[in-house]
Scaffold this active site. Sequence first.
Site, PDB file in Angstrom:
ATOM      1  N   HIS A  30       0.826  -1.205   0.000  1.00 44.69           N
ATOM      2  CA  HIS A  30       0.000   0.000   0.000  1.00 44.69           C
ATOM      3  C   HIS A  30       0.862   1.257   0.000  1.00 44.69           C
ATOM      4  O   HIS A  30       0.578   2.235   0.700  1.00 44.69           O
ATOM      5  CB  HIS A  30      -0.944   0.012   1.206  1.00 44.69           C
ATOM      6  CG  HIS A  30      -2.107  -0.920   1.067  1.00 44.69           C
ATOM      7  ND1 HIS A  30      -3.065  -0.789   0.080  1.00 44.69           N
ATOM      8  CD2 HIS A  30      -2.454  -2.018   1.773  1.00 44.69           C
ATOM      9  CE1 HIS A  30      -3.947  -1.760   0.194  1.00 44.69           C
ATOM     10  NE2 HIS A  30      -3.596  -2.531   1.212  1.00 44.69           N
ATOM     11  N   ASP A  86       0.619  -4.970   5.093  1.00 42.88           N
ATOM     12  CA  ASP A  86      -0.382  -5.893   4.548  1.00 42.88           C
ATOM     13  C   ASP A  86      -0.419  -5.826   3.024  1.00 42.88           C
ATOM     14  O   ASP A  86       0.101  -4.902   2.409  1.00 42.88           O
ATOM     15  CB  ASP A  86      -1.770  -5.560   5.108  1.00 42.88           C
ATOM     16  CG  ASP A  86      -2.202  -4.126   4.801  1.00 42.88           C
ATOM     17  OD1 ASP A  86      -1.353  -3.219   4.927  1.00 42.88           O
ATOM     18  OD2 ASP A  86      -3.375  -3.921   4.454  1.00 42.88           O
ATOM     19  N   GLU A  87      -1.035  -6.856   2.446  1.00 42.02           N
ATOM     20  CA  GLU A  87      -1.344  -6.923   1.018  1.00 42.02           C
ATOM     21  C   GLU A  87      -0.137  -6.565   0.137  1.00 42.02           C
ATOM     22  O   GLU A  87      -0.211  -5.701  -0.737  1.00 42.02           O
ATOM     23  CB  GLU A  87      -2.555  -6.038   0.709  1.00 42.02           C
ATOM     24  CG  GLU A  87      -3.796  -6.539   1.453  1.00 42.02           C
ATOM     25  CD  GLU A  87      -5.078  -5.816   1.106  1.00 42.02           C
ATOM     26  OE1 GLU A  87      -5.005  -4.685   0.592  1.00 42.02           O
ATOM     27  OE2 GLU A  87      -6.155  -6.383   1.348  1.00 42.02           O
ATOM     28  N   VAL A  88       0.946  -7.269   0.381  1.00 42.60           N
ATOM     29  CA  VAL A  88       2.159  -7.097  -0.433  1.00 42.60           C
ATOM     30  C   VAL A  88       2.023  -8.039  -1.631  1.00 42.60           C
ATOM     31  O   VAL A  88       2.442  -9.194  -1.588  1.00 42.60           O
ATOM     32  CB  VAL A  88       3.422  -7.406   0.395  1.00 42.60           C
ATOM     33  CG1 VAL A  88       4.682  -7.156  -0.431  1.00 42.60           C
ATOM     34  CG2 VAL A  88       3.445  -6.547   1.654  1.00 42.60           C
ATOM     35  N   ASP A 137      -1.772 -10.627   7.462  1.00 40.40           N
ATOM     36  CA  ASP A 137      -2.149 -11.438   6.294  1.00 40.40           C
ATOM     37  C   ASP A 137      -0.956 -12.017   5.537  1.00 40.40           C
ATOM     38  O   ASP A 137      -1.038 -13.126   5.004  1.00 40.40           O
ATOM     39  CB  ASP A 137      -3.046 -10.650   5.344  1.00 40.40           C
ATOM     40  CG  ASP A 137      -2.468  -9.306   4.960  1.00 40.40           C
ATOM     41  OD1 ASP A 137      -2.276  -8.461   5.856  1.00 40.40           O
ATOM     42  OD2 ASP A 137      -2.196  -9.085   3.767  1.00 40.40           O
TER      43      ASP A 137
END
Length: 401
Positions: A30, A86-88, A137
Amino acid sequence: MYSIDEVHHILQFIKDLGLEPIHLIQTIGHMEFVLKHPAFHDLREEPRTPAVLCPSKPESLTLVKNMLQQALDVQPDAKYFHIGADEVWHTGVCEQCHSRAITNEHKVPSLYLEHIREIVLFIKQQRPELVVLMWDDMLRSINIDPLEYYKIGELVEPVVWNYNVMEHFQIENNLWDTYKKIFSNVWAGTAFKGANGSCQIMSPVTRYVSNQKVWLKEIRSLSNKINFAGVILTGWSRYDHYATMCELLPVAMPSLSFCLLYWKSADEHTQDKLQVSEVLLEEQWPGFKLAVCVHSFVMLRERALQLLHGDAVATWFNPWQLKHRYTSPAQVDRIAGFSYSIWADLKMLQEDMLQQFPKVTGKRSSDEWMESYFVPLFKRISDIYEAASAASLASASVRPT
């Protein structure tokens, strides 16, 4: 977005309310808000997207440390600090990362874990007392060996997020088994808004309270295995940096209120008796008037879509009939009347919304919301009203043109 003076003011205001402010600084995923700029283009893991920072370039670590330093300096009395992570979505893509990954016994996860270790050690060297949080996550798919090797459990407390309702909520037992071995404390991540769909504008209270209920059930069932240090009620306003706005905070106030009430209730019996509502009393509802406008828009949008996609338009005023001027005035009159009624209501609502938006947000956000949601619908209704009004003045068609 804010000056340092404004940040100081916000932090003090939070403290005056008896709350504990926690910075969240994204440190690898992000990262669009930084990597979108040409000056930082070379620090992208994947050149075509600014979402993920490349952890192999020395300049990346310098950039993140500078960001962290700013946040640490502006809040010297912080107790907690959140590093995001998160969300890499892209890992081991660039040539440097790929080379590092294939030569490390822990392969691709080593890139992520080494980056996390470096930035947490940077924080701890200055503020060893800080509790560092991160979203979990990206840890879920990593085997226990790399987690133990990089001593991630000594560095952070993970926030295990799951925003689903009770019927769709699932966290595998083997994840809890792993986290029990690695972490002394974990946090639960729930949602009170922004998890209902990437372009949803309403925050249904029962949907979000259901997420709180299932999380509390999960925590109770794990009381002998996992030590939960806290709960974070997230309230997302966008799904990512380039996504349009979803649920506005004023609209979500009833959801936030009842979600907090649920956690505040002392026991299961009290929680089971909690009567939720989709509304609050006006004096308990900051941004009430804007929320009412959004509720009104949702009802008008439903009326508009029923007209636009309903049988009347499809049967007597579809694109082919318009193109070939083959219409019946009596049927078109009805469509003109319905569309005018919706148009007039939307026009009145537009004036109200333009008055209320500046009271809760800035011009850019107001313009974005109106042009993303209101204006396109208003134009479609305007177009069909104008076309139907013109067609209703004509005689019944003899044959298609």
